[in-house]
Design an enzyme around this catalytic site. Structure first.
Site, mmCIF file in Angstrom:
data_model
loop_
_atom_site.group_PDB
_atom_site.id
_atom_site.type_symbol
_atom_site.label_atom_id
_atom_site.label_comp_id
_atom_site.label_asym_id
_atom_site.label_seq_id
_atom_site.Cartn_x
_atom_site.Cartn_y
_atom_site.Cartn_z
ATOM 1 N N LYS A 146 0.500 -1.379 -0.155
ATOM 2 C CA LYS A 146 0.121 0.184 0.195
ATOM 3 C C LYS A 146 1.241 1.475 0.167
ATOM 4 O O LYS A 146 0.594 2.669 -0.348
ATOM 5 C CB LYS A 146 -1.102 -0.008 1.039
ATOM 6 N N GLY A 197 9.293 -2.504 1.509
ATOM 7 C CA GLY A 197 10.121 -2.164 2.714
ATOM 8 C C GLY A 197 9.258 -1.464 3.909
ATOM 9 O O GLY A 197 10.138 -2.212 4.965
ATOM 10 N N GLY A 198 8.626 -1.605 3.913
ATOM 11 C CA GLY A 198 7.399 -1.621 4.949
ATOM 12 C C GLY A 198 7.628 -0.712 5.907
ATOM 13 O O GLY A 198 8.746 0.305 5.572
ATOM 14 N N GLY A 220 10.297 1.861 26.968
ATOM 15 C CA GLY A 220 10.692 0.391 26.169
ATOM 16 C C GLY A 220 11.671 0.531 25.002
ATOM 17 O O GLY A 220 12.428 1.863 24.349
ATOM 18 N N LEU A 249 13.608 4.442 23.573
ATOM 19 C CA LEU A 249 14.661 5.027 24.534
ATOM 20 C C LEU A 249 16.136 5.205 23.651
ATOM 21 O O LEU A 249 16.639 5.414 23.242
ATOM 22 C CB LEU A 249 15.431 3.395 25.480
ATOM 23 N N GLU A 250 15.564 4.069 22.444
ATOM 24 C CA GLU A 250 16.350 4.525 20.597
ATOM 25 C C GLU A 250 16.020 6.088 20.352
ATOM 26 O O GLU A 250 17.109 6.278 20.328
ATOM 27 C CB GLU A 250 15.948 3.356 19.648
ATOM 28 N N HIS A 284 42.803 -11.207 19.353
ATOM 29 C CA HIS A 284 42.673 -10.657 20.157
ATOM 30 C C HIS A 284 43.656 -8.947 19.383
ATOM 31 O O HIS A 284 44.193 -9.669 18.672
ATOM 32 C CB HIS A 284 43.995 -11.369 20.696
#
Length: 472
Positions: A38, A43-44, A188, A192-193, A451
């Site tokens: 739509k 990609g929504g 949530g 917070l993001e 490492h």
């Protein structure tokens, strides 16, 4: 009303991560596929107004923060100045690159993409209404409902979103200026993001959360320590707070809340209020009631173990069905459904679906929390290792956080891994692979890690789970 010239094996309604992945996998397996979307671009929510644009802003704001506070310690002298229009342009460019990429993949895999609103007219028939009102009907053997979710609002309150002073996450990725005061309703992931984005850019951010902790289902030890870090960064929290009103005052807004357990109400004034109290399945206008597709009390489409609804030939995946509302969960379900429709044996291991909070530091988890193990009465061992003892973290000035591993006390099988730290979203992948193969903490600890890397902290936490850490 015109009929499509030829029938499809599969018509997917919705082109978000679940829908487009299902379509591509099905096409790769030889099915003739169409996708109905739509929006004007594929990609929504994720690619257009969710995951992708928010991550572009999170990264850009983190770079701005580091330039202001960390570069000098690294021997770099700069005087950064915020160019918000350019930052938003970077976000928009990132979105375009991603949605264009989906269009390319549809073409590459010979998928028929149709822009319009889809409705299930009957089993085997999807009616598509174009923007100009014209209609066509797609005949198909199978239909996949992958319409995702929408902003839920605040339960019991009729919030009047105006896109300026009272905004949803869709609007919060495109504020034209940095608000001096931002109140975030909901502690949530989304709240917070996006709250951290605007906090880093200069806003005074206050979070109002109904529960007694932020990031509700997250391991409590991680949540508690993370809140302390966010508080040091400048965020203010009101927990256990029930919001009773969100009102626009013209050029600003205000939020009224009271203690969830009773007490006096408080009112906070803000330039912008971001309501980030979760999402709900989007099924409006799909014709589900007309064709008899069952939904549960939460509005989710009911499915069996093979993603089939109670109506033959109609399936559903992603946010519109049970389970966590995560893009990668929807993707896995899309692959599994495509395989099932092609005669294979698609499967999703719901016990090993990682979740990530893309704040600074990041939080990533997979498997069970300590609280869940205690509630189930499962004996377990715990191993932890702090990034303050990690050489790479010190070198990069990213020592906040730790790794926590939970393993079965009798078998040492890893049951949950929780990471708070720089790059946690990438580090959680090795834990997911380990758990997918039923590995133990000893298996992980005896796997050589390069490492110096941040992932050495994961190995040290594994050592701490079944024996003792080396560097602590």
């Amino acid at each position: 009303m015109s009929d499509a010239s030829s029938a499809f094996d599969l018509v997917v309604i919705g082109s978000g991560p679940g829908g487009y992945v299902c379509a591509i996998k099905a096409a790769q397996l030889g099915l003739k596929v169409a996708v109905v979307e739509k929006r004007k671009t594929y990609g929504g929510t994720c690619l257009n107004v969710g995951c992708i644009p928010s991550k572009a802003l999170l990264h850009a704001s983190e770079m701005f923060e580091e330039a202001n506070h960390s570069f000098a310690k690294l021997g770099i002298k700069v005087s950064p100045e915020l160019d918000l229009p350019a930052m938003l342009a970077h976000k928009d460019t990132t979105v375009k690159q991603n949605v264009d990429g989906i269009a390319f993949l549809f073409k590459k895999n010979k998928i028929t993409g149709i822009i319009g609103t889809g409705r299930i007219a009957a089993p085997g028939a999807v009616e598509v209404t174009a923007e100009d009102g014209s209609k066509q009907t797609l005949k198909t053997k199978s239909i996949c409902i992958a319409t995702g979710s929408v902003v839920a609002g605040i339960p019991g309150l009729n919030v009047a979103f105006d896109g300026k002073t009272i905004v949803s996450s869709d609007d919060a990725i495109a504020l034209p200026k940095v608000p001096e005061r931002l109140v975030v309703v909901g502690g949530g992931v989304i709240g917070l993001e996006l709250g951290s984005v605007w906090q880093r850019l200069g806003a005074k951010v206050t979070v109002v959360e109904y529960l007694d902790k932020i990031l509700g289902p997250t391991d409590a030890e991680i949540s508690t320590q993370f809140q302390k870090i966010l508080a040091k960064q400048g965020m203010t929290f009101h927990l256990g707070a029930k919001v009773t009103a969100v009102e626009s005052t013209g050029s600003a807004a205000k939020v009224t809340f009271e203690p969830a357990k009773g007490g006096e109400a408080q009112t906070l004034e803000a330039d912008v209020v971001l309501v980030a109290t979760g999402r709900k399945p989007f099924t409006d206008g799909l014709g589900l009631d007309e064709v008899g597709v069952a939904r549960d009390k939460a509005g989710r489409v009911e499915i069996d173990a093979h993603y089939k609804t109670n109506v033959d030939g109609i399936y559903a995946i992603g946010d519109v069905v049970k389970g966590p509302m995560l893009a990668h969960k929807a993707e896995d379900e899309g692959v599994a459904l495509a395989e099932i429709l092609a005669g294979q044996h698609g499967h999703v291991n719901y016990g090993v679906i990682p979740s990530v909070v893309y704040t600074s530091p990041e939080i990533a988890s997979v498997g069970l929390t300590e609280e869940e193990l205690k509630a189930a009465g499962t004996p377990y061992n715990t191993g932890k290792f702090s990034f303050t003892a990690n050489g790479r973290a010190r070198a990069m000035l990213h020592t906040d956080g730790f790794v926590k591993i939970l393993a079965d006390k009798a078998t040492d099988k890893v049951l949950g891994v929780h990471i708070m730290g720089f790059g946690a979203g990438d580090m959680i992948a090795e834990a997911a692979v380990l758990m997918e193969f039923g590995g133990s903490s000893e298996d992980l600890a005896r796997t050589c890690h390069a490492h110096p890397t941040m992932s050495e902290a994961v190995r040290e936490a594994a050592f701490a789970t079944f024996a003792k850490p080396i560097h602590s």
